[in-house]
Write a protein that holds these residues in place. Structure first.
Motif, PDB file in Angstrom:
ATOM      1  N   THR A 255       0.699  -1.280  -0.128  1.00 53.93           N
ATOM      2  CA  THR A 255       0.027  -0.008   0.143  1.00 53.93           C
ATOM      3  C   THR A 255       0.711   1.158  -0.015  1.00 53.93           C
ATOM      4  OG1 THR A 255      -0.325   0.161   2.504  1.00 53.93           O
ATOM      5  CG2 THR A 255      -1.813  -1.317   1.209  1.00 53.93           C
ATOM      6  N   THR A 258       1.313   3.218   3.460  1.00 57.25           N
ATOM      7  CA  THR A 258       0.488   4.278   3.850  1.00 57.25           C
ATOM      8  C   THR A 258       0.081   3.860   5.231  1.00 57.25           C
ATOM      9  OG1 THR A 258      -0.474   4.811   1.585  1.00 57.25           O
ATOM     10  CG2 THR A 258      -1.932   5.037   3.623  1.00 57.25           C
ATOM     11  N   SER A 331      -1.679  -3.944  -3.381  1.00 55.57           N
ATOM     12  CA  SER A 331      -2.993  -3.922  -2.804  1.00 55.57           C
ATOM     13  C   SER A 331      -4.316  -4.360  -3.842  1.00 55.57           C
ATOM     14  CB  SER A 331      -3.273  -2.761  -2.047  1.00 55.57           C
ATOM     15  OG  SER A 331      -3.227  -1.545  -2.898  1.00 55.57           O
ATOM     16  N   PRO A 341      -4.385  -6.545   1.715  1.00 55.19           N
ATOM     17  CA  PRO A 341      -2.996  -6.397   1.244  1.00 55.19           C
ATOM     18  C   PRO A 341      -2.179  -7.413   1.896  1.00 55.19           C
ATOM     19  CG  PRO A 341      -4.049  -4.206   1.653  1.00 55.19           C
ATOM     20  CD  PRO A 341      -4.973  -5.142   2.462  1.00 55.19           C
TER      21      PRO A 341
END
Length: 362
Positions: A255, A258, A331, A341
């Motif tokens: 991701t 994040t 993801s 994910p």
């Protein structure tokens, strides 16, 4: 001369008190009758200034005795189930249809919001009966005032189902409910927006929240997650404090590292508003620093008895240790498979998303 006073005329000359009491039996009649009561107001000079009137119907039969229990809270959160309790008392040999209605909802609209086990109305017989109304969570709108009516109509048939005719109820009781609204318009400021896990110290500040004046003070909680919003790490517990500094664990490679930060604002009635802010938290560039960072921060947490810092360090280090190589699993690919994910197993998507199982994603 206009002759003697008319019958049924209440004349106490100039009544100065704000209420009058009419004794029982004073308005006895051989038939149902409606009386109009008027209040005439004059100023100190004796000049006529204003008047207001109301009608009261006097009936021959005994009126059903209705009451609605007052709620303890002055406001109700939309996220809470609303339970109204009414009571009806009928004379011997009588039966009446007793049902709830609402000023802002049609009868059918109200029924769609009720718990399935509790009907909107019941047929009551002689004696005392309890008539409840149970409205499911999240069915009523914030900041709206709803007035609920409990009506009793003599007879065995539900009035609202009689074709072409809806009789006037024989008794009505009512209660209004003000729905609470959660704090809104809040802002979360995080500095910096990019950093290294367990090495960069992030500053969190929240402000701008608005709510009704009687819903203050507002309290705030700050937390974060990397994949599953149900698995958060606490940064700051619920309190009046609006700012804090903290280390964060790294995000997941699939991701783009994040990390989602969450601020929850809660008013005195426990109604909550939430805002989110994405950050990018990458792994430590120098992996050899991880043990040193962990030891330093654990010592600081234990020395100052800082439970929040202890939680942050343990969670951040655990995430860094358990993070797998997910460079070949995006993801989006995992989402297409109905899975979370890739995060803890090399080049492998995570668990099935909520509501899915292994059979449904094959």
């Amino acid at each position: 001369s206009y002759g003697t006073p008319c019958g049924n005329f209440i004349n106490e000359y100039y009544i100065t008190q704000s209420a009058i009491v009419i004794p029982a039996g004073a308005m006895q009649t051989d038939d149902d009758k409606t009386y109009q009561f008027s209040v005439f107001v004059t100023d100190l000079t004796g000049g006529f200034t204003d008047t207001v009137s109301t009608d009261i119907s006097v009936v021959m039969r005994e009126i059903p005795k209705l009451s609605v229990q007052t709620l303890k809270a002055k406001k109700v959160n939309p996220s809470e189930r609303v339970v109204l309790s009414g009571q009806v008392e009928l004379p011997v040999g009588a039966s009446a249809w007793v049902e709830w209605s609402c000023d802002l909802l049609s009868n059918s609209g109200l029924e769609t919001k009720l718990a399935s086990s509790v009907p909107r109305g019941v047929l009551a017989t002689a004696g005392t009966s309890v008539v409840s109304l149970v409205i499911n969570r999240d069915e009523l709108q914030p900041k709206m005032t709803y007035t609920f009516f409990l009506k009793a109509t003599y007879g065995d048939e539900q009035p609202s189902t009689i074709p072409g005719f809806i009789p006037d109820p024989d008794a009505v009781a009512e209660m209004s409910i003000l729905m609470n609204s959660a704090p809104t318009k809040g802002v979360l400021v995080v500095e910096p927006m990019y950093g290294e896990a367990m090495a960069t110290q992030f500053s969190f500040t929240t402000h701008g929240w608005e709510d009704d004046a009687d819903d203050y003070p507002i309290k705030y909680k700050i937390e974060y997650y990397t994949i599953d919003v149900s698995e958060t790490t606490l940064i700051k517990p619920m309190s009046d404090l609006t700012f804090i500094t903290s280390f964060l664990g790294q995000g997941v490679e699939s991701t783009n590292f994040t990390v989602v930060c969450i601020v929850t604002a809660q008013d005195v009635l426990l109604s909550q508003g939430t805002i989110y802010q994405d950050l990018q938290v990458v792994p430590l560039i120098d992996k050899t620093q991880l043990n040193a960072v962990m030891e330093t921060q654990l010592d600081a947490a234990l020395e100052t008895v800082d439970n929040e810092l202890l939680t942050q360090v343990v969670s951040g280090v655990t995430t860094s240790i358990n993070t797998a190589d997910c460079s070949e699993r995006t993801s989006e690919e995992c989402a297409n498979l109905g899975r979370a994910p890739c995060s803890t197993t090399k080049q492998t998507c995570g668990a099935c998303l909520s509501g899915l199982d292994r059979k449904s994603v094959v």
